[in-house]
Design an enzyme around this catalytic site. Structure first.
Site, short mmCIF file in Angstrom:
data_model
loop_
_atom_site.label_atom_id
_atom_site.label_comp_id
_atom_site.label_asym_id
_atom_site.label_seq_id
_atom_site.Cartn_x
_atom_site.Cartn_y
_atom_site.Cartn_z
N LEU A 165 88.49 61.35 30.28
CA LEU A 165 87.92 60.70 31.46
C LEU A 165 86.40 60.79 31.52
O LEU A 165 85.75 60.00 32.19
CB LEU A 165 88.51 61.30 32.73
CG LEU A 165 90.02 61.14 32.91
CD1 LEU A 165 90.48 61.81 34.20
CD2 LEU A 165 90.42 59.68 32.90
N SER A 171 81.66 70.67 31.97
CA SER A 171 83.04 70.52 31.52
C SER A 171 83.33 69.13 30.96
O SER A 171 82.52 68.21 31.07
CB SER A 171 83.99 70.77 32.70
OG SER A 171 83.77 69.79 33.71
N VAL A 173 86.59 66.31 31.26
CA VAL A 173 87.75 66.02 32.11
C VAL A 173 88.68 65.06 31.38
O VAL A 173 88.24 64.05 30.84
CB VAL A 173 87.32 65.40 33.46
CG1 VAL A 173 88.54 65.11 34.33
CG2 VAL A 173 86.38 66.34 34.21
N ASP A 286 76.67 69.14 46.10
CA ASP A 286 76.51 67.97 45.22
C ASP A 286 77.32 66.79 45.73
O ASP A 286 78.02 66.12 44.96
CB ASP A 286 76.91 68.31 43.78
CG ASP A 286 76.36 67.30 42.77
OD1 ASP A 286 75.38 66.60 43.11
OD2 ASP A 286 76.92 67.19 41.66
#
Length: 477
Positions: A165, A171, A173, A286
């Site tokens: 994704l 990270s 995803v 955020d």
């Protein structure tokens, strides 16, 4: 003094350098690419150690009456999709502005991966991201510690990777099918190094606090399922929501915004999430359209990506917290901050949803302050006196110092600018958005008032989420 933009770039470069040094250290010690997973018991102990706040009781439900906006009727029980299209939307194509492109270049929640991670077809119907497991032995990570995604790989003996994704700062995803439940989930795979691991544990701890306070899942924070270790990577499992508000804006309101009723529905759910965060003493840090996901029917919104979240007691002063366009003035000035920075970010996001335009598109912190004062007027001397970074942007008489960069001489230019009253306030900007009915005109007036309260320069005067939820903007007409 150097330009803010160059200072920010320098900080980013320093962070990248430190990450590479950390990765080299782990490669030398043999810990950087270990195939051994951390035992689940040890992982739970680590999460417990990170948690600094005692569990809290469930947050009391918001009391609403029949006159309130019918969230439930337009929510998950609805069989029809929410029409988010602005009735005044132009059919003509438009080009995305450079500031929007810059802000989503490396965002895992942008509508597509960055050019460097896009999959390419091999001509045989198989993505080039699909690799042989034999080729991956002892080499599961790239040089920056990101996990090398393998399609159809099994994670934790139950999740089958379906697609990549995207990738963010902390990270990767992926979407994965859970064989145990025959359901697709989003799995956030944290980068493989000690710093990222500890930050991931902190996020897990915060997610567990929020879920303990919202057991029925009605407060519009992304649903967190569980976590596990895989190839030395901390993995977090979330419900799968395929769209974010950036996607919605691009598809239905590019440059013109969404319908005001859609904005009203999303706004209510945003403040529900902020109310939960505040009662749990958590700052998201955020919030932006990219980090707000919606369901397929486009009528349920959930705030996601708590990777930058922290306890309100851990509010370390830093001028680059929060994505720049949604960054509250107290962060830039070095003024003590807390949960109201999230309210500011929501205000900026709502303006963008309704107009299709970024409210404060500054390329530096200095430009951001100038745009804020054009919209809201000057800062109070009382607030400026308490700001650590006052001298970066103001002179001894509290006059704003506008900092620009001369492209010809390659030198920094500085000139004092006096602000008194707003020159481009919220009301005058929103009046430029046409309304099609008298009802929409009235609702727009109420939106103006709500945005004014969300965007108070002084965070101590900014509207709290529990008060915002009772604003006339949310009363059904």
């Amino acid at each position: 003094m150097s330009d803010d933009r160059f200072a920010e770039d320098e900080i980013i470069q320093q962070r990248r350098k430190r990450r590479l040094e950390i990765l080299k250290k782990y490669q030398q010690t043999g810990n950087g690419h270990s195939d051994l997973s951390i035992p689940e018991k040890k992982l739970k102990e680590d999460v417990d150690q990170v948690s600094t706040t005692k569990p809290i009781e469930a947050v009391p439900k918001m009391k609403t009456n029949a006159s309130k906006i019918e969230i439930n009727k337009e929510g998950s029980n609805s069989n029809t999709k929410l029409d988010v299209t602005n009735s005044t939307t132009s059919d003509s194509p438009s080009i995305k502005s450079s500031v929007q492109i810059e802000d989503t270049e490396d965002d895992m929640f942008a509508d597509s991966p960055s050019p460097s991670v896009k999959r390419q077809n091999t001509g045989k119907g198989i993505s080039t991201l699909t690799r042989s497991f034999a080729d991956m032995q002892d080499n599961w990570d790239d040089i920056e510690g990101y996990y090398k995604v393998v399609l159809m790989e099994e994670l934790d003996s139950r999740y089958i990777v379906q697609s990549n994704l995207g990738k963010g700062m902390f990270s990767t995803v992926v979407s994965a099918l859970d064989r145990n439940r025959n359901q697709t989930f989003a799995i956030k795979i944290i980068r493989n190094n000690e710093v990222m691991y500890k930050e991931g544990l902190k996020e897990v701890s915060i997610l567990e606090r929020l879920q303990a306070a919202d057991r029925e899942g009605k407060q519009h924070i992304i649903h967190y399922e569980r976590h596990f270790m895989h190839k030395n990577h901390l993995c977090m499992v979330f419900e799968m929501l395929s769209l974010n508000l950036r996607d919605i804006l691009k598809k239905f309101g590019r440059n013109v915004g969404l319908s005001i009723k859609a904005v009203r529905l999303y706004a209510y759910q945003m403040f529900m999430a902020l109310d939960l965060l505040k009662q749990c003493n958590v700052i998201h840090s955020d919030i932006k359209p990219d980090n707000m996901l919606v369901n397929e029917k486009r009528n349920i919104l959930k705030i996601c990506d708590l990777g930058s979240a922290s306890d309100a007691s851990e509010n370390e002063i830093t001028p680059y917290l929060v994505s720049r366009f949604y960054r509250a003035p107290e962060i830039i000035l070095g003024f003590p901050y807390s949960c109201p920075i999230d309210t500011w970010s929501v205000g900026c996001s709502l303006y963008e949803l309704y107009t299709g335009q970024i409210l404060f598109p500054g390329r530096t912190n200095n430009q951001m302050l100038r745009y804020m004062m054009e919209c809201k007027g000057k800062f109070s001397h009382k607030m400026l006196k308490r700001s650590q970074f006052l001298n970066d942007h103001f002179d001894a008489d509290f006059n704003f110092i506008q900092i620009d960069h001369d492209p010809i001489t390659n030198q920094e230019t500085r000139k004092p600018v006096k602000f008194s009253k707003p020159t481009k306030d919220i009301r005058s900007r929103l009046k430029e958005v046409p309304t099609s009915t008298d009802e929409e005109f009235i609702i727009r007036q109420e939106l103006m008032d709500l945005l004014e309260k969300c965007l108070e320069l002084n965070p101590e005067k900014r509207v709290p989420p529990e008060v915002a939820l009772k604003h006339p903007f949310f009363i059904k007409k």
